[in-house]
Design an enzyme around this catalytic site. Structure first.
Site, PDB file in Angstrom:
ATOM      1  N   SER A   7      45.215  64.231 123.028  1.00 36.86           N
ATOM      2  CA  SER A   7      46.323  64.475 123.933  1.00 36.86           C
ATOM      3  C   SER A   7      45.885  64.342 125.388  1.00 36.86           C
ATOM      4  O   SER A   7      45.403  63.292 125.792  1.00 36.86           O
ATOM      5  CB  SER A   7      46.925  65.852 123.639  1.00 36.86           C
ATOM      6  N   ASP A  45      54.967  62.370 115.992  1.00 37.70           N
ATOM      7  CA  ASP A  45      54.351  63.250 116.989  1.00 37.70           C
ATOM      8  C   ASP A  45      55.483  63.862 117.799  1.00 37.70           C
ATOM      9  O   ASP A  45      56.259  63.152 118.419  1.00 37.70           O
ATOM     10  CB  ASP A  45      53.412  62.424 117.886  1.00 37.70           C
ATOM     11  N   HIS A  64      51.115  65.921 115.955  1.00 38.94           N
ATOM     12  CA  HIS A  64      50.345  65.734 117.184  1.00 38.94           C
ATOM     13  C   HIS A  64      48.879  66.153 117.056  1.00 38.94           C
ATOM     14  O   HIS A  64      47.979  65.405 117.425  1.00 38.94           O
ATOM     15  CB  HIS A  64      51.007  66.505 118.331  1.00 38.94           C
TER      16      HIS A  64
END
Length: 265
Positions: free
Chosen positions: A93, A194, A224
């Site tokens: 991320s 996601d 995610h």
């Protein structure tokens, strides 16, 4: 503030090839720990730092910004580079954006980049209101623990401080401008399902980097936080193969390395 149990940084002294792992926004090393341990078990030197403002309470994140988060991974990279022949960077991320910026700015000091669901932009109408909204509202709903696997949880904040979110937005803009400077081999692994980072972020990254050696892997069974999800083993296999291809002899069979260490603070 004391660290949350499980949020401790992780370090392992292995061979001459090192991996620096960067966790995500409002998360902690817990989300990356199995990946870090996988590398350590295969003889690699590993550093998984705790980013400033993370791993305690969300109020601590409120008084930090992207300069603090990036400075931490930049320092770790320099330390690894001083004692390792090769250093790979990895991130989840926001950690993916941090890893890509390390590659952009450090050039040949980084041998390759591995990112999972990398973030590139703060999306939504609210993002444009952050410069003002952050002075009116201290925090909003958290984004942690987007995981398909039952029971499994990510250790992260249940609130997102808007001062930090505003800083993150500024960081993404900066990191996006620097993407053409990324020339290293890139392994990008993303989840079609996601609920935190849209596919557009990965597409944007792939379209802007200058890397000639690019591999994209779909994580079909995960959300995610794929490093803790159904496709974790796929991430581990693909990233180990990636390092083994670029640094022959660096990866060895499990059981031949030293034990990793958890470092507090």
């Amino acid at each position: 503030m004391p660290l949350l149990t499980g949020a401790e940084p992780f370090r392992h002294e292995g061979g001459g090839t090192a991996v620096l792992l960067c966790h995500g926004f409002t998360g902690s090393p817990q989300s990356m720990r199995p990946w870090a341990e996988h590398f350590a078990e295969r003889g690699l030197t590993v550093s998984l730092p705790l980013l400033p403002g993370h791993g305690t309470r969300w109020e601590d994140l409120r008084v930090t910004g992207w300069q603090d988060w990036y400075a931490e991974v930049d320092r770790e990279l320099r330390l690894l580079r001083d004692r390792s022949a090769r250093v790979f960077v990895a991130g989840l991320s926001m950690g993916g954006a941090l890893a890509l910026r390390l590659a952009a700015l450090h050039g040949d000091a980084v041998s390759g980049v591995m990112v999972v669901n990398p973030a590139n932009k703060v999306h939504g109408v609210a993002a444009h209101a952050l410069p003002v909204l952050r002075h009116l509202v201290p925090a909003t709903k958290g984004i942690a623990s987007d995981i398909a696997k039952p029971v499994t949880r990510e250790l992260g904040y249940d609130r997102v401080p808007l001062h930090a979110a505003h800083s993150l937005r500024n960081f993404f803009r900066l990191a996006d401008r620097e993407l053409p400077q990324v020339t290293q081999p890139l392994l990008l692994m993303r989840s079609p399902q996601d609920h935190v980072v849209p596919p557009a972020d990965s597409a944007r990254i792939l379209s802007r980097v200058s890397s000639a050696d690019v591999t994209e892997v779909l994580l079909e069974q995960s959300y995610h936080v794929a490093t803790l999800d159904h496709d974790a083993e796929l991430i581990f296999r693909e990233s180990t193969a990636f390092i083994g291809r670029l640094a022959p002899g660096a990866v060895r069979e499990p059981g031949l390395g030293k034990e990793g260490t958890t470092a507090g603070g």
